[in-house]
Design a protein around this motif. Structure first.
Motif, PDB file in Angstrom:
ATOM      1  N   PHE A  44       0.813  -1.211   0.000  1.00  7.00           N
ATOM      2  CA  PHE A  44       0.000   0.000   0.000  1.00  7.00           C
ATOM      3  C   PHE A  44       0.848   1.263   0.000  1.00  7.00           C
ATOM      4  O   PHE A  44       0.522   2.238  -0.683  1.00  7.00           O
ATOM      5  N   ASP A  45       1.917   1.271   0.772  1.00  2.00           N
ATOM      6  CA  ASP A  45       2.762   2.454   0.863  1.00  2.00           C
ATOM      7  C   ASP A  45       3.373   2.793  -0.494  1.00  2.00           C
ATOM      8  O   ASP A  45       3.345   3.944  -0.928  1.00  2.00           O
ATOM      9  N   ILE A  46       3.905   1.800  -1.179  1.00  2.00           N
ATOM     10  CA  ILE A  46       4.511   2.025  -2.499  1.00  2.00           C
ATOM     11  C   ILE A  46       3.437   2.420  -3.513  1.00  2.00           C
ATOM     12  O   ILE A  46       3.646   3.308  -4.344  1.00  2.00           O
ATOM     13  N   LEU A  47       2.285   1.785  -3.443  1.00  2.00           N
ATOM     14  CA  LEU A  47       1.185   2.137  -4.344  1.00  2.00           C
ATOM     15  C   LEU A  47       0.804   3.606  -4.166  1.00  2.00           C
ATOM     16  O   LEU A  47       0.612   4.331  -5.147  1.00  2.00           O
ATOM     17  N   ASN A  48       0.722   4.066  -2.926  1.00  2.00           N
ATOM     18  CA  ASN A  48       0.419   5.474  -2.653  1.00  2.00           C
ATOM     19  C   ASN A  48       1.513   6.389  -3.200  1.00  2.00           C
ATOM     20  O   ASN A  48       1.224   7.447  -3.760  1.00  2.00           O
ATOM     21  N   LYS A  49       2.773   5.994  -3.029  1.00  2.00           N
ATOM     22  CA  LYS A  49       3.881   6.803  -3.556  1.00  2.00           C
ATOM     23  C   LYS A  49       3.798   6.916  -5.074  1.00  2.00           C
ATOM     24  O   LYS A  49       3.998   7.991  -5.634  1.00  2.00           O
ATOM     25  N   LEU A  50       3.507   5.809  -5.734  1.00  2.00           N
ATOM     26  CA  LEU A  50       3.405   5.814  -7.191  1.00  2.00           C
ATOM     27  C   LEU A  50       2.247   6.702  -7.654  1.00  2.00           C
ATOM     28  O   LEU A  50       2.399   7.496  -8.583  1.00  2.00           O
ATOM     29  N   ALA A  51       1.104   6.575  -6.991  1.00  2.00           N
ATOM     30  CA  ALA A  51      -0.052   7.396  -7.364  1.00  2.00           C
ATOM     31  C   ALA A  51       0.256   8.877  -7.165  1.00  2.00           C
ATOM     32  O   ALA A  51      -0.058   9.697  -8.029  1.00  2.00           O
ATOM     33  N   THR A  57      -4.869   8.382  -9.579  1.00  2.00           N
ATOM     34  CA  THR A  57      -5.488   7.695  -8.447  1.00  2.00           C
ATOM     35  C   THR A  57      -4.953   6.269  -8.332  1.00  2.00           C
ATOM     36  O   THR A  57      -4.488   5.689  -9.315  1.00  2.00           O
ATOM     37  N   THR A  58      -5.060   5.712  -7.135  1.00  2.00           N
ATOM     38  CA  THR A  58      -4.689   4.308  -6.966  1.00  2.00           C
ATOM     39  C   THR A  58      -5.661   3.423  -7.751  1.00  2.00           C
ATOM     40  O   THR A  58      -5.275   2.366  -8.236  1.00  2.00           O
ATOM     41  N   ASP A  59      -6.903   3.869  -7.890  1.00  2.00           N
ATOM     42  CA  ASP A  59      -7.866   3.111  -8.686  1.00  2.00           C
ATOM     43  C   ASP A  59      -7.391   2.969 -10.127  1.00  2.00           C
ATOM     44  O   ASP A  59      -7.563   1.920 -10.739  1.00  2.00           O
ATOM     45  N   SER A  68      -7.548   8.397 -15.799  1.00  2.00           N
ATOM     46  CA  SER A  68      -6.284   8.684 -15.125  1.00  2.00           C
ATOM     47  C   SER A  68      -6.235  10.117 -14.611  1.00  2.00           C
ATOM     48  O   SER A  68      -5.159  10.654 -14.386  1.00  2.00           O
ATOM     49  N   LYS A  69      -7.421  10.710 -14.416  1.00  2.00           N
ATOM     50  CA  LYS A  69      -7.447  12.112 -13.997  1.00  2.00           C
ATOM     51  C   LYS A  69      -6.587  12.308 -12.750  1.00  2.00           C
ATOM     52  O   LYS A  69      -6.512  11.439 -11.881  1.00  2.00           O
TER      53      LYS A  69
END
Length: 126
Positions: A44-51, A57-59, A68-69
């Motif tokens: 989750f932490d890396i996913l948040n950093k990437l987003a 958005t993570t979605d 991809s707004k």
């Protein structure tokens, strides 16, 4: 488009190497390569950093939407504050990195060279 394909698309759209992106989000180069080939999934932490880094958005990253707004300012703050590395200094560095990414390539390259983080130095330090 899979998670790995989206990640690769976003990285290439920013004209970043795998090594450069891995250094920016503080993960191993091979870990990023595994994400892009769908051999491994980020936490989750890396996913948040990437987003946050790509301003999506993570979605979108997780294939829940094709929109991809960019994140709203409120979403950006929530995402950054939920990160394990959300110190004031790290948040400021992320803000600076985002602004650098929006510069024209020639100005961005000049600043990267000035601060010693040009592509050649990035690869040597990894």
């Amino acid at each position: 488009m899979s998670f790995g394909e989206r990640l690769k698309y976003l990285r290439e759209n920013r004209e970043l190497t795998q090594r450069a992106l891995a250094n920016l989000i503080k993960i191993g180069y091979s870990t990023l390569a595994m994400y892009e080939t769908n051999k491994r999934q980020p936490d989750f932490d890396i996913l948040n950093k990437l987003a946050s880094f790509f301003d999506v958005t993570t979605d979108y990253l997780l294939e829940r939407t094709n929109d991809s707004k960019p994140l709203t300012e409120k979403d950006k703050i929530i995402t950054l504050k939920s990160s394990k590395e959300a110190s004031p200094q790290n948040l400021k560095l992320l803000e600076i990195a985002r602004k650098l990414e929006k510069l024209p390539p020639e100005k961005r390259k000049a600043l990267e060279t000035l601060f010693g983080v040009d592509e050649q130095n990035t690869d040597k330090n990894s």
